[in-house]
Design an enzyme around this catalytic site. Sequence first.
Site, PDB file in Angstrom:
ATOM      1  N   GLU A  94       0.835  -1.205   0.000  1.00  0.00           N
ATOM      2  CA  GLU A  94       0.000   0.000   0.000  1.00  0.00           C
ATOM      3  C   GLU A  94       0.871   1.256   0.000  1.00  0.00           C
ATOM      4  O   GLU A  94       1.958   1.285   0.595  1.00  0.00           O
ATOM      5  CB  GLU A  94      -0.937  -0.012   1.192  1.00  0.00           C
ATOM      6  CG  GLU A  94      -1.942  -1.160   1.075  1.00  0.00           C
ATOM      7  CD  GLU A  94      -3.001  -1.182   2.165  1.00  0.00           C
ATOM      8  OE1 GLU A  94      -4.088  -1.689   1.893  1.00  0.00           O
ATOM      9  OE2 GLU A  94      -2.746  -0.706   3.286  1.00  0.00           O
ATOM     10  N   CYS A 107       3.572   8.419   1.296  1.00  0.00           N
ATOM     11  CA  CYS A 107       4.088   7.426   2.242  1.00  0.00           C
ATOM     12  C   CYS A 107       4.274   6.107   1.480  1.00  0.00           C
ATOM     13  O   CYS A 107       3.321   5.546   0.941  1.00  0.00           O
ATOM     14  CB  CYS A 107       3.100   7.266   3.398  1.00  0.00           C
ATOM     15  SG  CYS A 107       3.642   6.068   4.620  1.00  0.00           S
ATOM     16  N   CYS A 114       6.100  -7.068   7.343  1.00  0.00           N
ATOM     17  CA  CYS A 114       7.224  -6.668   8.191  1.00  0.00           C
ATOM     18  C   CYS A 114       7.422  -7.739   9.252  1.00  0.00           C
ATOM     19  O   CYS A 114       6.459  -8.335   9.734  1.00  0.00           O
ATOM     20  CB  CYS A 114       6.949  -5.324   8.860  1.00  0.00           C
ATOM     21  SG  CYS A 114       8.382  -4.687   9.753  1.00  0.00           S
ATOM     22  N   CYS A 118       6.053  -4.806  15.784  1.00  0.00           N
ATOM     23  CA  CYS A 118       5.703  -3.717  16.701  1.00  0.00           C
ATOM     24  C   CYS A 118       4.247  -3.909  17.135  1.00  0.00           C
ATOM     25  O   CYS A 118       3.367  -4.198  16.315  1.00  0.00           O
ATOM     26  CB  CYS A 118       5.904  -2.364  16.040  1.00  0.00           C
ATOM     27  SG  CYS A 118       7.629  -2.077  15.606  1.00  0.00           S
ATOM     28  N   CYS A 121       1.042  -1.974  15.431  1.00  0.00           N
ATOM     29  CA  CYS A 121       1.103  -1.796  13.974  1.00  0.00           C
ATOM     30  C   CYS A 121       0.363  -2.909  13.245  1.00  0.00           C
ATOM     31  O   CYS A 121       0.611  -4.100  13.493  1.00  0.00           O
ATOM     32  CB  CYS A 121       2.568  -1.771  13.552  1.00  0.00           C
ATOM     33  SG  CYS A 121       2.804  -1.764  11.775  1.00  0.00           S
ATOM     34  N   CYS A 341      -1.615   6.264   9.902  1.00  0.00           N
ATOM     35  CA  CYS A 341      -0.344   5.721  10.381  1.00  0.00           C
ATOM     36  C   CYS A 341      -0.572   4.441  11.186  1.00  0.00           C
ATOM     37  O   CYS A 341      -1.386   4.420  12.102  1.00  0.00           O
ATOM     38  CB  CYS A 341       0.318   6.784  11.242  1.00  0.00           C
ATOM     39  SG  CYS A 341       1.992   6.377  11.630  1.00  0.00           S
TER      40      CYS A 341
HETATM   41  S1  SF4 Z   1       5.914  -0.089  12.856  1.00  0.00           S
HETATM   42 FE1  SF4 Z   1       5.109  -1.823  11.660  1.00  0.00          FE
HETATM   43  S2  SF4 Z   1       6.062  -1.633   9.623  1.00  0.00           S
HETATM   44 FE2  SF4 Z   1       7.241  -0.309  11.052  1.00  0.00          FE
HETATM   45  S3  SF4 Z   1       8.932  -1.642  11.775  1.00  0.00           S
HETATM   46 FE3  SF4 Z   1       7.263  -1.865  13.284  1.00  0.00          FE
HETATM   47  S4  SF4 Z   1       6.099  -3.671  12.548  1.00  0.00           S
HETATM   48 FE4  SF4 Z   1       7.397  -2.985  10.862  1.00  0.00          FE
END
Ligand code: SF4
Length: 368
Positions: A94, A107, A114, A118, A121, A341
């Site tokens: 995206e 962005c 990923c 996190c 996220c 975000c």
């Molecule tokens: S915020 Fe999301 S995309 Fe960014 S490093 Fe952490 S897990 Fe990965």
Amino acid sequence: MSDDLTALFDFDREGLRAWFAGQGERPFRADQVFQWVHQHGAADFASMTNVSKALREQLAHRASLALPEIVSDQLSADGTRKWALRVAGGNCIETVFIPEDDRGTLCVSSQVGCVLDCAFCATAQQGFNRNLTAGEIVAQLWIARRALVASGLDAHAITNVVLMGMGEPLANFPNVVTAMRVMLDDLGYGLSKRRVTLSTSGLVPEIDRLAAACDVSLAVSLHATRDELRDQLVPINRRFPLVDLLAACRRYVEDSPRRRITFEYVMLDGVNDSERDARDLVRLLADIPSKVNLIPFNPFPGAPFRCSTPEAIGRFRQILLGSNLVTITRKTRGADISAACGQLAGEVVDRTRRAARMAQRVLPLRVA
Ligand code: SF4
């Protein structure tokens, strides 16, 4: 695309010149083609009118300008626009355009999913499939610019690029650096180094490498002022704790006195939003030229957090401002199309095997 064709989107100008040299062509020919593709948005070789017909035919047989396919194109009530793009292997990434009065920010994603997990996220929940190629990263800019122009905007509507979409850009170092060089190149997109920002969760060795490889603005996803909490919110902290991360930030600004680091801080109700957290943040950043972005948490299905109250965010901000720390509370944009975000998810195919391999490389200490 045939596997025999060379993907020209994968090259920065130096790389394209080297490939042209291998074809027996002179460097200025590479510059012309580079300019056609990135500055003028040419989608095929036939339209490159100052390139000889013989070379155009040769390129059509040996090279490709293939792009990801646009799967969806959504417009938020606030003008934010999000594209889902199908990249090789059936995955979707995206890309989001955020228009503001004085700028237009794109962005961009750097990986399919990923691996860094996190806690706040949505991308992390998708798992990980692979790094994007340099061409797939640059193509997001090419596609967005063309789509914006088609809807009546200026060709320069994109004034800023942030590598803050899906993925950890520094875990895809060579491809991200190549892509950023194309963005900065005067014959490419001509963006200034202050207007290209790479956002990292804190891969310390790569922050040091970045300073030498490509002069761009750096943003750091901080989100906590104590290791115990950051270990949970941003698990890469177990490998590179705050003391090491902040030392790398100091080194990053040392070489270039005009540099200032943006620290991202997602506001989580009752987790990291106390007055003590704010004072600790002031103390941590005291000797680093900094700007702080407070990001109201944007929920996604299954998220284990709530956003801090407006009062808590206001109090937190006042403490930072009172210590002369430049602080902005980021407006939530595009939430109605899940473009805000932390909400980008895409579609990650075959996320298990590759995720395990990548995790071993970048994150040996995973949250249980
Ligand atoms: S915020 Fe999301 S995309 Fe960014 S490093 Fe952490 S897990 Fe990965």
